[in-house]
Design a protein around this motif. Structure first.
Motif, PDB file in Angstrom:
ATOM      1  N   GLU A 176       1.592  15.058   9.555  1.00  0.00           N
ATOM      2  CA  GLU A 176       2.036  13.729   9.159  1.00  0.00           C
ATOM      3  C   GLU A 176       0.940  12.676   9.345  1.00  0.00           C
ATOM      4  N   PRO A 177       0.705  11.821   8.363  1.00  0.00           N
ATOM      5  CA  PRO A 177      -0.308  10.776   8.518  1.00  0.00           C
ATOM      6  C   PRO A 177       0.146   9.704   9.506  1.00  0.00           C
ATOM      7  N   GLY A 178      -0.780   9.238  10.350  1.00  0.00           N
ATOM      8  CA  GLY A 178      -0.443   8.162  11.288  1.00  0.00           C
ATOM      9  C   GLY A 178      -0.760   6.818  10.660  1.00  0.00           C
TER      10      GLY A 178
ATOM     11  N   GLU B 166      -1.329  18.299  -0.337  1.00  0.00           N
ATOM     12  CA  GLU B 166      -1.888  17.892   0.953  1.00  0.00           C
ATOM     13  C   GLU B 166      -0.877  17.082   1.777  1.00  0.00           C
ATOM     14  N   CYS B 167       0.021  16.394   1.072  1.00  0.00           N
ATOM     15  CA  CYS B 167       0.968  15.534   1.778  1.00  0.00           C
ATOM     16  C   CYS B 167       1.944  16.342   2.615  1.00  0.00           C
ATOM     17  N   TRP B 168       2.370  17.499   2.142  1.00  0.00           N
ATOM     18  CA  TRP B 168       3.333  18.265   2.964  1.00  0.00           C
ATOM     19  C   TRP B 168       2.689  19.424   3.690  1.00  0.00           C
TER      20      TRP B 168
ATOM     21  N   ALA C 192       0.762   4.170   6.787  1.00  0.00           N
ATOM     22  CA  ALA C 192       0.779   5.594   7.114  1.00  0.00           C
ATOM     23  C   ALA C 192       0.915   6.390   5.826  1.00  0.00           C
ATOM     24  N   CYS C 193      -0.168   6.493   5.086  1.00  0.00           N
ATOM     25  CA  CYS C 193      -0.167   7.281   3.852  1.00  0.00           C
ATOM     26  C   CYS C 193      -1.558   7.850   3.654  1.00  0.00           C
ATOM     27  N   ARG C 194      -1.595   9.155   3.318  1.00  0.00           N
ATOM     28  CA  ARG C 194      -2.878   9.810   3.108  1.00  0.00           C
ATOM     29  C   ARG C 194      -3.627   9.277   1.901  1.00  0.00           C
ATOM     30  N   ARG C 195      -2.868   8.889   0.891  1.00  0.00           N
ATOM     31  CA  ARG C 195      -3.493   8.676  -0.401  1.00  0.00           C
ATOM     32  C   ARG C 195      -3.500   7.216  -0.815  1.00  0.00           C
ATOM     33  N   TYR C 196      -3.316   6.281   0.155  1.00  0.00           N
ATOM     34  CA  TYR C 196      -3.130   4.899  -0.275  1.00  0.00           C
ATOM     35  C   TYR C 196      -4.337   4.349  -1.029  1.00  0.00           C
TER      36      TYR C 196
ATOM     37  N   GLY D 281       5.276  17.425   7.348  1.00  0.00           N
ATOM     38  CA  GLY D 281       4.185  16.675   6.743  1.00  0.00           C
ATOM     39  C   GLY D 281       4.560  15.220   6.650  1.00  0.00           C
ATOM     40  N   CYS D 282       4.154  14.538   5.577  1.00  0.00           N
ATOM     41  CA  CYS D 282       4.557  13.148   5.393  1.00  0.00           C
ATOM     42  C   CYS D 282       6.051  13.138   5.141  1.00  0.00           C
ATOM     43  N   ARG D 283       6.791  12.403   5.983  1.00  0.00           N
ATOM     44  CA  ARG D 283       8.251  12.481   5.881  1.00  0.00           C
ATOM     45  C   ARG D 283       8.782  11.868   4.600  1.00  0.00           C
ATOM     46  N   PHE D 284       7.935  11.200   3.848  1.00  0.00           N
ATOM     47  CA  PHE D 284       8.398  10.581   2.605  1.00  0.00           C
ATOM     48  C   PHE D 284       8.150  11.482   1.396  1.00  0.00           C
ATOM     49  N   HIS D 285       7.462  12.652   1.598  1.00  0.00           N
ATOM     50  CA  HIS D 285       6.963  13.363   0.425  1.00  0.00           C
ATOM     51  C   HIS D 285       8.022  13.835  -0.571  1.00  0.00           C
ATOM     52  N   PRO D 286       9.247  14.231  -0.138  1.00  0.00           N
ATOM     53  CA  PRO D 286      10.196  14.683  -1.172  1.00  0.00           C
ATOM     54  C   PRO D 286      10.566  13.582  -2.166  1.00  0.00           C
ATOM     55  N   ARG D 287      10.406  12.334  -1.756  1.00  0.00           N
ATOM     56  CA  ARG D 287      10.813  11.251  -2.641  1.00  0.00           C
ATOM     57  C   ARG D 287       9.623  10.527  -3.252  1.00  0.00           C
ATOM     58  N   CYS D 288       8.425  10.909  -2.822  1.00  0.00           N
ATOM     59  CA  CYS D 288       7.245  10.146  -3.227  1.00  0.00           C
ATOM     60  C   CYS D 288       6.763  10.607  -4.598  1.00  0.00           C
ATOM     61  N   ILE D 289       6.503   9.679  -5.487  1.00  0.00           N
ATOM     62  CA  ILE D 289       6.055  10.090  -6.822  1.00  0.00           C
ATOM     63  C   ILE D 289       4.544  10.359  -6.841  1.00  0.00           C
ATOM     64  N   PHE D 290       3.877  10.048  -5.726  1.00  0.00           N
ATOM     65  CA  PHE D 290       2.439  10.321  -5.680  1.00  0.00           C
ATOM     66  C   PHE D 290       2.119  11.568  -4.859  1.00  0.00           C
ATOM     67  N   ALA D 291       3.164  12.261  -4.413  1.00  0.00           N
ATOM     68  CA  ALA D 291       2.936  13.344  -3.458  1.00  0.00           C
ATOM     69  C   ALA D 291       2.083  14.458  -4.065  1.00  0.00           C
ATOM     70  N   LYS D 292       1.136  14.954  -3.278  1.00  0.00           N
ATOM     71  CA  LYS D 292       0.287  16.100  -3.629  1.00  0.00           C
ATOM     72  C   LYS D 292       0.481  17.134  -2.529  1.00  0.00           C
TER      73      LYS D 292
ATOM     74  N   LEU E  72       0.810  -1.211   0.000  1.00  0.00           N
ATOM     75  CA  LEU E  72       0.000   0.000   0.000  1.00  0.00           C
ATOM     76  C   LEU E  72       0.845   1.263   0.000  1.00  0.00           C
ATOM     77  N   HIS E  73       1.898   1.298   0.806  1.00  0.00           N
ATOM     78  CA  HIS E  73       2.654   2.537   0.932  1.00  0.00           C
ATOM     79  C   HIS E  73       3.609   2.716  -0.247  1.00  0.00           C
ATOM     80  N   PRO E  74       3.693   3.928  -0.796  1.00  0.00           N
ATOM     81  CA  PRO E  74       4.578   4.155  -1.948  1.00  0.00           C
ATOM     82  C   PRO E  74       6.026   3.760  -1.672  1.00  0.00           C
ATOM     83  N   TYR E  75       6.468   3.919  -0.414  1.00  0.00           N
ATOM     84  CA  TYR E  75       7.856   3.563  -0.115  1.00  0.00           C
ATOM     85  C   TYR E  75       8.052   2.053  -0.201  1.00  0.00           C
TER      86      TYR E  75
HETATM   87  S1  SF4 Z   1       1.159  10.683   2.263  1.00  0.00           S
HETATM   88 FE1  SF4 Z   1       1.584  11.518   0.258  1.00  0.00          FE
HETATM   89  S2  SF4 Z   1       3.734  11.842   0.221  1.00  0.00           S
HETATM   90 FE2  SF4 Z   1       3.335  10.498   1.936  1.00  0.00          FE
HETATM   91  S3  SF4 Z   1       3.554   8.520   1.088  1.00  0.00           S
HETATM   92 FE3  SF4 Z   1       1.438   8.956   0.916  1.00  0.00          FE
HETATM   93  S4  SF4 Z   1       1.232   9.835  -1.129  1.00  0.00           S
HETATM   94 FE4  SF4 Z   1       3.424   9.853  -0.642  1.00  0.00          FE
END
Ligand code: SF4
Lengths: 334, 341
Positions: A313-315, A307-309, A326-330, A294-305, A254-257
């Motif tokens: 931070e999503p729990g 809202e993510c930063w 822990a992803c807003r957009r999963y 925000g979401c600590r993965f957002h600088p590297r996430c290809i799905f980041a919007k 589920l998580h982009p990472y």
């Molecule tokens: S919350 Fe946003 S930036 Fe963080 S992992 Fe999910 S899609 Fe990527």
């Protein structure tokens, strides 16, 4: 199988970093947030995998459990007892119950020690076994357990006389000699030849079933974790971003990472051996001294919007039974 | 490595019956054998060992010679009232040769090397060879005592401050800086004006200065590199106490370097002793430096009594050099980068 043996609650380890002069005047402090609020629980008899790239805090977590480091905040509860702040006797008792296998088995043995000395050291420290004879027979027993046969042949060798696989077997034997219930294995096979990896992991699994042990398996290598572990937690920059059974993590990522980690495992597609897969991730892991907002993965996430930063931070939330992410957009990015 | 494959795997008892000290002894033997091989690859270490061996012979043979001399009674006409046996002639401290020479005239002292006194005599009529031999024993005892003390302290302090770090480390490192910046010779001269320096006190002072000085810093940095090895963490996980880790893991692994410094320590201790003796600041019955000091304080220059300077000078150089050479030979052992294999 259901009894929880180890529970970690909001564990944190912040290392202070040297301050700049301007910070000194303002009284600010900077921290490297190596482990930044990690919670998980491990059931008895389970193999729990902790996965992430180097610098994500997985080894620090292992060392916190081993009490090699003092935690900044949070709790470690082992067999119902809070072991975060223990008396010296309590620590001695705890250290018999929980043992660690190191990444580099060779470096983890004193080069001046024979295998005999390596194995007897914990017994001597804990004053176990009456006399040398009993201790030696305990040592031969554990060597047999890790399939070093005949054990006598190995007792008088030095670590440098063994192969990588044999060394890791001895390292495992050393952890077993105190008959622990819980073993932290920190990248136990990453320094071993590919050809013997499977064999060593197989041995570790047999030992685990034989002695009804619980493992925390720390690795960056999803391919071994997938076959070796029951449950997996994926760690990124000091936090767990996804946790679930090994099958859930691998087959229903589920998580982009986690997706990027799985994509990074090269599994040649038939007929397309030369194809280099594109890994869905940008850049390098940032420093733990400077964790993105925000979401600590957002600088590297290809799905980041945005809202993510922009949002906090999503729990971890439950996506399916036993599967946390822990992803807003999963839900959107499946 | 010999594997005990002659013992079938079933008969554990045979191996177990080996007692602990035998195991340790075997282990030590193995280590020695390996190290000896590496040591002998470099010839300078061996040369040093040979010279040390020669000095040991010299030191041992002196009391034997003395016993022999005291059994040799002189005929009355050779005694001139004082010498009763050869021992009275050749005693390194009280000796005096009053026997007439070939021309029936008593020897005038200091006498140049001759058949009767191969290294000549000093201004007080004492045999220099006997003094050199007698002093060899003193120098050995003094040098080894002082070097052992300093290396023992430096190893312990280095390991402890590397392991604990923090305030303990800061204290010992500042102390080492202080000792390092101390002007060595002026300090010793100052000290000799405060109290009568004898060999034991000098050994103690040199041992303490060496033990808390520069050697500590080097040994500490070596200990630091050991401290971060995973086997230290493994020992912590096994439940090992601080002292267990320091004595079982850190110190054994810096010991080769300590041994190296032991050799250099003997060299520097004997050199300082020679300097102080030469300056006449040391209370000692006799020593190599004192032979030169006597010659100087009686007003003999090198041209008038060359043997009183040349012979002890060469002896000191050879003695100090031999320990230095052994130290250099150990360098290969201590410093894995210099090893060919
Ligand atoms: S919350 Fe946003 S930036 Fe963080 S992992 Fe999910 S899609 Fe990527």
């Amino acid at each position: 199988m259901s009894e929880v043996i180890l529970e970690v609650k909001d564990l944190k380890k912040w290392f202070p970093v040297r301050r700049r002069i301007s910070q000194l005047f303002k009284g600010e402090k900077s921290w490297v947030r190596a482990v930044d609020g990690v919670s998980f629980s491990i059931k008895k008899g389970e193999i729990f995998g902790l996965i992430g790239e180097s610098g994500c805090g997985k080894t620090t977590t292992g060392k916190l459990l081993m009490k090699l480091l003092e935690s900044t905040a949070g709790q470690i509860i082992f067999q119902g007892e809070d072991v975060t702040n223990l008396t010296p006797e309590g620590i001695s008792r705890y250290k018999r119950e929980i043992q660690m296998i190191f990444q580099d088995p060779y470096a983890s043995m004193n080069p001046r020690f024979k295998i005999r000395d390596v194995l007897l050291e914990p017994l001597i420290i804990h004053k176990l076994g009456a006399g040398l004879e009993e201790r030696i027979s305990m040592a031969t027993e554990v060597l047999e357990e890790v399939k070093m046969t005949p054990p006598i042949e190995f007792l008088d060798r030095y670590p440098h006389m063994l192969s990588g696989g044999q060394r890791q077997r001895v390292a495992t034997a050393r952890t077993l000699i105190l008959s622990p219930t819980f073993i932290v294995a920190d990248e136990p096979v990453s320094m071993i030849d590919l050809s013997t990896r499977a064999e060593v992991l197989q041995m570790m699994k047999e030992v685990q079933q034989d002695l009804n042990l619980t493992y925390l398996y720390i690795t960056h290598d999803l391919s071994t974790a997938r076959y070796f572990t029951d449950r997996i937690a994926v760690m990124y920059l000091g936090k767990i971003v996804e946790m679930g059974s090994a099958d859930q993590i691998v087959d229903n990522t589920l998580h982009p990472y986690s997706r990027a980690l799985i994509a990074a495992v090269c599994e040649p597609v038939t007929g397309k051996v030369n194809l280099i897969k594109e890994v869905p991730i940008k850049g390098e892991i940032p420093s733990a001294a400077n964790i993105p907002a925000g979401c600590r993965f957002h600088p590297r996430c290809i799905f980041a919007k945005p809202e993510c930063w922009e949002l906090e931070e999503p729990g971890l939330e439950e996506a399916e039974p036993g599967h946390l992410v822990a992803c807003r957009r999963y839900q959107e990015i499946v | 490595m010999l594997v005990k494959n002659s013992i079938p795997s079933g008969s554990d008892a045979k191996i177990i019956s080996e007692s602990l000290w035998r195991i340790r002894l075997n282990l030590l033997q193995q280590a020695w054998k390996n190290n000896w091989q590496i040591f002998t690859e470099k010839k300078i270490g061996l040369v040093g060992l040979w010279i040390i061996g020669f000095f040991i012979l010299l030191a041992i043979s002196h009391p034997i010679l003395m016993a022999y001399w005291s059994s040799q009674e002189l005929p009355p006409e050779a005694m001139m009232g004082h010498n009763k046996s050869l021992a009275d002639v050749y005693d390194p401290i009280r000796g005096l040769d009053l026997r007439p020479g070939k021309d029936m005239m008593p020897l005038s002292h200091p006498a140049a090397p001759s058949w009767r006194h191969p290294f000549g005599t000093d201004p007080m009529g004492r045999d220099v060879l006997s003094q050199i031999m007698y002093s060899a024993r003193i120098e050995f005892l003094f040098g080894v005592f002082s070097a052992l003390l300093s290396v023992f302290l430096a190893t312990l302090v280095g390991a402890v401050s590397a392991y604990f770090g923090g305030k303990i480390d800061a204290f010992f490192m500042r102390l080492a800086d202080l000792v390092l910046t101390l002007p060595f010779l002026p300090f010793l001269i100052f000290l000799s004006s405060l109290l009568t320096l004898d060999l034991f006190k000098l050994g103690l002072v040199l041992g303490l200065l060496g033990g808390f000085g520069g050697r500590t810093i080097v040994l500490k940095s070596q200990a630091l590199s050991i401290k971060v090895r995973p086997y230290i963490e493994a020992a912590k996980i096994a439940g090992g106490s601080h002292w267990h880790i320091i004595f079982r893991h850190i110190i054994p692994n810096i010991l080769p370097l300590s041994f190296f410094y032991l050799m250099l320590g003997v060299t520097s201790a004997v050199m300082s002793e020679a300097t102080l003796s030469f300056l006449g600041l040391l209370q000692a019955p006799i020593s190599w430096g004192l032979i030169m000091n006597f010659a100087r304080s009686f007003g003999y220059s090198f041209y008038e009594a060359w043997w009183l300077y040349l012979i002890p000078g060469v002896t000191i150089t050879l003695f100090c050099g031999s320990f230095y050479l052994v130290g250099r030979g150990l360098d290969t052992l201590v410093n894995p980068k210099l090893r060919k294999r």
